[in-house]
Design an enzyme around this catalytic site. Structure first.
Site, PDB file in Angstrom:
ATOM      1  N   CYS A   6       5.043   3.348   4.892  1.00  0.00           N
ATOM      2  CA  CYS A   6       5.375   4.567   4.171  1.00  0.00           C
ATOM      3  C   CYS A   6       6.485   5.327   4.873  1.00  0.00           C
ATOM      4  CB  CYS A   6       4.143   5.452   4.089  1.00  0.00           C
ATOM      5  SG  CYS A   6       3.549   5.863   5.732  1.00  0.00           S
TER       6      CYS A   6
ATOM      7  N   ASP B  16     -11.103 -27.514   2.976  1.00  0.00           N
ATOM      8  CA  ASP B  16     -11.392 -27.743   4.380  1.00  0.00           C
ATOM      9  C   ASP B  16     -12.526 -26.772   4.727  1.00  0.00           C
ATOM     10  OD1 ASP B  16     -11.156 -28.448   7.067  1.00  0.00           O
ATOM     11  OD2 ASP B  16      -9.789 -26.791   7.439  1.00  0.00           O
TER      12      ASP B  16
ATOM     13  N   CYS C  20       5.550   6.278   8.455  1.00  0.00           N
ATOM     14  CA  CYS C  20       5.730   5.208   9.441  1.00  0.00           C
ATOM     15  C   CYS C  20       7.200   5.106   9.810  1.00  0.00           C
ATOM     16  CB  CYS C  20       5.315   3.846   8.867  1.00  0.00           C
ATOM     17  SG  CYS C  20       3.803   3.825   7.967  1.00  0.00           S
TER      18      CYS C  20
END
Lengths: 722, 52
Positions: free
Chosen positions: A35, A444, A38
């Protein structure tokens, strides 16, 4: 499971890039930046560091570019500062391929812009011409003037914007093959030539606008396809950058240096700390530890190793620091044998014929035969060569291949955008087409159906709290699982870790031990998936661990069954462990103890039976099977080789991504077929009209753009439900 | 009709201007980081804040 960095100890200077003016810059991947908050926090913090001249975060690609002042480059300081801020960052090498790729995209956008300009401005002169077609007042002199105008604007634009098609057509002709771009190029050039000759001869039909708008629509499709591939390749590069880019090597004076994996040579001495992966095939010089080979073999039990033992690249070091000497380069490591299997599989996959190409193989000869017959037939029936040629060109224009060139890329980009938002990365459009055809799913076990890491069974809060201070001090995965279950709390004092045995330390003034049964003085070898804890001279407590199933494994298998898919488990782990998981999930077909070759052979056998197999796996032992299967998915935590072999990569803890991807792929398949059906209907109406001479430039423009719009709108419906 | 000879090149010129502007914006890297550009407008420049 990314390699963990300890920037305080490793030297990251290998990732500094020296620019022409002598300054250094560093590219970092900051996956958690989301954002505006940040962005400003990160840029300000990094800018405040000594020696940093500039810092800019690209929020779209989550890349931070840091420029340093003269000779001040300190990559470790930047990474440490970011980590303290709560944003783990890893160095990243943008690479040259990426740059070339961006240039291709830029050229496509520019061609698109020129084509757009050409369409709009040619249309300006076409509108009076169209009006003239419907009996409006338009003298022959004005008409010729308008045709010249539209030719002078349209032809250069078409010749510029058509270059991507011309070049690709030329390349394929040189290789004595005809791809989709050959008829497109022939159509465009023929249309331009006929329109010019009509203008010179004072005729009525000039198709300059049709030639440019055809290119415009096809370029939109081309550009969408490019976007799909570019995003997939950049996101895949991000994932790989996070994985194992460096090895810690002892320099000449025993200083630790982080070196890119590709530059590690045989004879280099390496340090592999607990929690890191062995970078290349190597032999142990000193240290004792346990290795987790689960990504290589699927085996969950750790293997104890000591001096002189060989380690294979990709094994995870669990308990003690190891000094190793490299035996092979990265590309020659044990991985190489598996890589050859992968390559063989990838070749068989590249033989897959894409939906659009299948349609083109029918479409191109039919349309060209019709155009040729129109010309020959028209001339034979007394139309005159000029009129016959115009009708043939009208056939070529009106049966525009937009449904193939635009509709399929539009469907696939819509589908991959929807999947991207759910954390699934689609590597190519062909991958979606193959996934839609799947009727059998092979899983797997380790890391796919299960979480691939141990977690504590039936935890009891009282005993847990007693052992937790010691567990928090250890890096062993079992101790970590214990610490995680206990949460935050105090740490034991005077801790010593005995590699391969356990930890010892002081809790509340009492000596305590946590580790194997033997370490606590108990008889018997003990089990690999348990830890014992005890204070000196007190009772021993046992903690048991198991690899837990992914939370939505049940749900996902049920959802796959509801969609009519059969499910199978192939694992390299011991049969008992596989049977337990298969029983819990009620999967009837399973096999344990598989080698990579076994898995690939089983996939081949299923393919021979006519099944279309989706393989979901993460380990190196799955890579060959992933490459051989009709479609393949791998989680973001998988090894590089497996991610390369897979068609789709999903991130996050949820296995539901498999069902989501499958649903979207089927929806995309349906949409693409609908669009083909629509295109067939449209062409079966438009082509006869053109043959009969009912199509004039106005009708051609209208029909072409409306049909393209319709298929694009239909494409946007892909995967829209839910 | 003479007006056409004047207006048509004029409109073409305007169109070319638009293509040129787009080409410039592409070269200048204005489409490199759309998410970042959208976020940056929300970030207060420290210099713009009144001194306290």
């Amino acid at each position: 499971m990314a390699l963990t960095y300890d920037p305080a100890r490793a030297d990251l200077s290998a990732f500094l890039r020296r620019r022409d003016d002598g300054r250094e810059s560093l590219d970092l991947l900051v996956p958690d930046a989301r954002c505006a908050g940040c962005l400003s926090k990160i840029e300000r913090t990094v800018l405040a560091l000594p020696g940093v001249a500039a810092a800019r975060l690209n929020l779209t690609q989550k890349r931070l570019t840091v420029e340093f002042g003269m000779g001040m480059g300190d990559a470790g300081a930047v990474v440490t500062a970011l980590r303290r801020l709560g944003y783990p960052a890893s160095p990243y090498d943008p690479g040259r391929a990426q740059v070339a790729y961006d240039r291709e995209g830029r050229q496509l956008v520019l061609a698109l812009a020129v084509a757009g300009f050409g369409v709009m401005n040619t249309m300006m002169f076409s509108v009076p011409l169209w009006a003239g077609l419907f009996g409006q007042e338009l003298g022959p002199a004005t008409r010729t003037l308008m045709m010249w105008f539209s030719g002078l604007v349209g032809a250069p634009c078409a010749l510029y914007a058509g270059q991507p098609f011309f070049r690709s057509a030329w390349r394929s002709l040189k290789a004595r093959r005809a791809n989709m771009d050959v008829p497109i190029s022939i159509g465009v050039i023929l249309t331009l030539a006929i329109s010019f000759s009509e203008t010179l001869l004072g005729g009525r039909d000039a198709y300059f606008d049709a030639a440019v708008s055809l290119l415009f629509l096809l370029l939109v499709g081309r550009w969408l396809e490019h976007r799909l591939r570019a995003r997939a390749s950049s996101a895949a590069a991000d994932l790989l950058a996070l994985q194992a880019p460096t090895a810690t090597v002892f320099g000449p004076d025993d200083a630790l240096v982080a070196r890119p994996l590709a530059e590690v040579r045989p004879g280099d001495r390496l340090l592999v700390r607990p929690g890191e992966r062995v970078p290349v095939d190597s032999r142990i010089l000193s240290g004792r530890s346990e290795l987790d080979n689960s990504l290589l073999t699927g085996e969950t039990a750790p293997a104890p190793v000591a001096i002189g033992d060989e380690c294979r690249a990709g094994a995870l070091n669990l308990s003690g620091a190891l000094r190793l000497v490299a035996n092979a380069r990265s590309e020659e490591s044990a991985v190489a044998a598996i890589a050859r299997l992968v390559e063989a599989g990838a070749q068989s996959k590249s033989r897959y014929v894409r939906l659009a190409d299948k349609a083109a193989a029918i479409y191109v000869p039919v349309v060209h035969t019709v155009a040729l017959l129109t010309f020959a037939g028209g001339w034979a029936l007394g139309l005159g060569p000029r009129e016959a040629l115009i009708r043939a060109v009208a056939v070529l224009i009106v049966t525009c291949p937009c449904a193939l060139g635009l509709a399929v890329p539009a469907v696939q980009i819509t589908a991959s955008a929807r999947l991207f938002r759910r954390g699934v990365l689609v590597k190519s459009g062909a991958a979606l087409e193959r996934l839609a055809e799947v009727d059998h799913v092979v899983f797997d076990k380790t890391g796919i159906l299960t979480e691939g890491r141990p977690s504590l069974l039936d935890p009891m809060p009282r005993t847990l709290a007693m052992a937790a201070p010691l567990a928090r001090a250890s890096r062993h995965p079992l101790a970590r699982a214990l610490a995680e279950a206990a949460g935050a709390g105090p740490l034991a004092l005077e801790v010593t870790e005995r590699a391969g045995q356990g930890v010892e330390g002081t809790i509340d003034g009492r000596r305590a031990r946590l580790g194997r049964a033997g370490f606590l003085g108990l008889a018997g070898a003990g089990c690999e998936t348990e830890l014992w804890f005890g204070f000196d001279g007190d009772t021993r407590i046992r903690f048991r661990f198991a690899d837990r199933l992914r939370p939505d494994a049940h749900e996902t298998l049920a959802a796959l069954a509801a969609r009519g898919l059969s499910v199978e488990i192939l694992s390299g782990d011991v049969a008992a462990a596989v049977e337990r998981v298969a029983d819990t999930l009620q999967v009837a077909t399973w096999r344990g103890g598989c080698t990579p070759q076994d898995k690939a052979a089983r996939i081949d056998a299923l393919t021979r039976e006519g099944r279309k197999v989706l393989m979901v796996g993460d380990g190196l032992n799955d890579a060959a099977a992933l490459a051989r299967a009709h479609a393949a998915m791998a989680p973001g935590s998988a090894l590089e080789a497996s991610q390369n072999a897979a068609d789709l990569v999903f991130s996050g803890e949820r296995l539901g991504a498999v069902t989501a991807a499958f649903d979207v792929a089927r929806s995309a398949h349906r949409r693409a077929l609908e669009n083909f059906g629509f295109a067939a209907l449209y062409n079966s109406l438009a082509a006869p009209a053109a043959v009969l001479g009912l199509v004039n430039p106005f009708v051609a423009a209208l029909a072409m753009s409306s049909s393209s719009l319709l298929v694009t709108l239909n494409a946007l419906r892909t995967g829209a439900r839910r | 009709m003479n007006i056409v000879m004047f207006l048509a090149p004029l409109s073409l010129g305007l169109g070319l201007l638009a293509v040129g502007a787009f080409w410039w914006s592409l070269r200048a890297g204005q489409y490199e980081d759309p998410a970042g550009d959208a976020a940056r407008i929300l970030v207060d420049d420290p210099e713009d804040r009144p001194a306290d």
